[in-house]
Design an enzyme around this catalytic site. Structure first.
Site, mmCIF file in Angstrom:
data_model
loop_
_atom_site.group_PDB
_atom_site.id
_atom_site.type_symbol
_atom_site.label_atom_id
_atom_site.label_comp_id
_atom_site.label_asym_id
_atom_site.label_seq_id
_atom_site.Cartn_x
_atom_site.Cartn_y
_atom_site.Cartn_z
ATOM 1 N N LYS A 80 0.865 -1.249 0.022
ATOM 2 C CA LYS A 80 0.003 -0.062 -0.069
ATOM 3 C C LYS A 80 1.088 1.186 -0.120
ATOM 4 O O LYS A 80 1.934 1.311 0.622
ATOM 5 C CB LYS A 80 -1.053 -0.079 1.005
ATOM 6 C CG LYS A 80 -1.874 1.059 1.207
ATOM 7 C CD LYS A 80 -2.881 0.779 2.535
ATOM 8 C CE LYS A 80 -3.972 1.786 2.615
ATOM 9 N NZ LYS A 80 -4.759 1.612 3.569
ATOM 10 N N SER A 155 -9.497 2.576 2.612
ATOM 11 C CA SER A 155 -8.399 3.175 1.575
ATOM 12 C C SER A 155 -7.283 2.147 0.989
ATOM 13 O O SER A 155 -6.488 2.303 0.312
ATOM 14 C CB SER A 155 -7.857 4.022 2.702
ATOM 15 O OG SER A 155 -7.062 3.216 3.675
ATOM 16 N N SER A 179 -10.772 0.285 6.263
ATOM 17 C CA SER A 179 -9.755 0.532 5.118
ATOM 18 C C SER A 179 -9.394 -0.678 4.623
ATOM 19 O O SER A 179 -8.769 -0.606 3.540
ATOM 20 C CB SER A 179 -8.831 1.715 5.518
ATOM 21 O OG SER A 179 -9.386 2.892 5.832
#
Length: 460
Positions: A80, A155, A179
């Site tokens: 990420k 996210s 997320s």
């Protein structure tokens, strides 16, 4: 072997280790897949193909000369874009860091590399992971592979899409208010929010903050379990790091387990399409021999606790930055309003809720509920503004089904639960007692095997 990119990480590791396929072949299959589908979905935003190929070649050479291999030897992985990667651009989804290149890896990256994983690049995220819709001013929006006009969630949306489309078999995610779980639900993959401290995060700013955790994402529960075994483990630099060594539970199914079912987590609005899909989950567990009971929950203490701690943390971490995007800036401004009395009230509410749920888990082994209150929404919408005609006060409110769970200090998995009538994925949330990550994964695996929903691939 013609579709190496859709084999599981567990199978790829076995094939590489037994030399039935090389790490270079595996990587090339995934690079080809990235070239084919990433322009359509925008999931991997920084690709390090040459660096990855050198690592794959080294993995093959090491296997030939030494024979020993780590559990992820030669297996591709993406990180990420909130996670620091040495020598690889890491933007945090923010124009303020558009050209930032860290000098060292975060701990989760170090552990994946030590296990033999090959880094292929970084996955998209909203600015500083703010919000459950993956879009930012640096790279734009990530699209849902099951319907390119819809959100991938967030996210960790880039991670979920990269997994769903076969660009990587493993990816790391992070989760404060959903997320990791929300994009797993939106993209028909598996994600685990571990018990805080299971996967340590190292910080010299907010080392005691337990709402945000890092965790594994994959297409199968078996791969999530494999990855968790690599990234979990004690580190004394984290003050609440768990010393217990993570070990999976034997695959004993769920017969005899006590499963609590909450269709709305105590009265939250849930879109009828999502509700129709998740309503099938209790019957699956009953057929597997579990004792299922619908329960009435009161998680309302989580609302104030989550929002207060979140706001305080945003001020702590981002309060000195100028030029922030609107969502991050709003959270910082909320943090400026937090008083000592607010924090005291939040701590009391969270403590009260923790003890209430400890008593709840004396009766039940796991809780199952919707991950998200809605299915994937149009990509041009910045967030969900109403559910079932009920107007929501701000961009956070549509994710209460996830962030209320975050306050419980408990492990929670998102597992594919089926599809809406128009083909959009929906996940079911499996929540366990604090520290019983292995139990959650055992239950998730049984559900996954019984339903097979995770085998459905996107039309790309």
């Amino acid at each position: 072997m013609s579709e190496l990119h859709f084999l599981t990480a567990t199978e790829l590791a076995r094939l590489i280790r037994t030399r039935q396929v090389s790490a270079v072949e595996v990587l090339q299959a995934h690079l080809d897949r990235i070239e084919q589908v990433n322009p359509h979905v925008n999931a991997i935003v920084t690709l390090v193909a040459e660096q990855a190929m050198r690592a794959a070649e080294a993995a093959d050479a090491a296997l030939s000369s030494e024979g020993a291999a780590g559990p992820l030897h030669g297996v591709p992985v993406a990180h990420k874009d909130l996670v620091d990667t040495a020598g690889i651009r890491t933007t945090y989804g923010s124009p303020l860091f558009a050209d930032h290149v860290p000098e060292q890896d975060d701990l989760i990256v170090q552990r994946l590399r030590a296990a033999g994983a090959v880094t292929v690049g970084k996955t998209n995220t909203p600015e500083f992971g703010t919000g459950s819709h993956t879009v930012n001013e640096v790279f734009g929006a990530t699209r849902n592979p099951y319907d390119l006009s819809k959100s991938a969630g967030g996210s960790s949306g880039g991670a979920a899409v990269a997994l769903a489309t076969g660009m990587v078999p493993l990816a790391d995610g992070s989760d404060m208010g959903g997320s990791l779980r929300n994009p797993a639900s939106f993209c028909n993959v598996v994600g685990l929010r571990p018990t805080p401290g299971r996967v340590p995060d190292i910080s010299d700013i907010n080392a005691w903050y337990t709402l945000s955790v890092s965790g594994p994402m994959a297409r199968t529960v078996e791969d999530v379990t494999l990855m968790l075994g690599v990234v979990a483990g004690f580190d004394r630099r984290s003050p609440y790091s768990i010393k217990e060594v993570f070990a999976p539970e034997p695959e004993q199914g769920v017969a005899g387990l006590r499963v609590a079912w909450s269709p709305d987590l105590g009265g939250l609005p849930v879109d009828p399409r999502t509700a129709a899909v998740t309503a099938s989950a209790p019957g699956v567990f009953e057929r597997l021999g579990a004792r299922v009971e619908q329960v009435e929950l009161d998680l309302s203490d989580a609302e104030d606790a989550f929002r207060t701690y979140r706001a305080w943390n945003y001020l702590l971490v981002h309060g000195d930055k100028s030029g922030l995007g609107p969502n991050t800036a709003w959270n910082v401004e909320q943090g400026r309003k937090v008083t000592g009395a607010d924090l005291a009230r939040a701590e009391t509410a969270r403590s009260r809720l923790y003890q209430r749920m400890a008593a709840f888990f004396d009766t039940y082994d796991v809780l199952i509920a919707p991950v998200s209150q809605v299915p994937p929404f149009p990509i041009e919408h910045p967030h969900v503004s109403e559910i079932n005609g009920q107007k929501l006060p701000d961009y956070l409110a549509w994710m209460r089904s996830a962030y209320w769970i975050s306050v419980l200090h408990a492990p929670a998995a998102s597992v594919p639960a089926g599809f809406t009538g128009d083909g959009l994925p929906v996940g079911v949330q499996i929540v366990g007692r604090p520290f019983e990550d292995a139990r959650v994964l055992r239950v998730a695996r049984a559900f996954e095997q019984a339903t097979g929903h995770g085998l459905r691939r996107p039309p790309l």
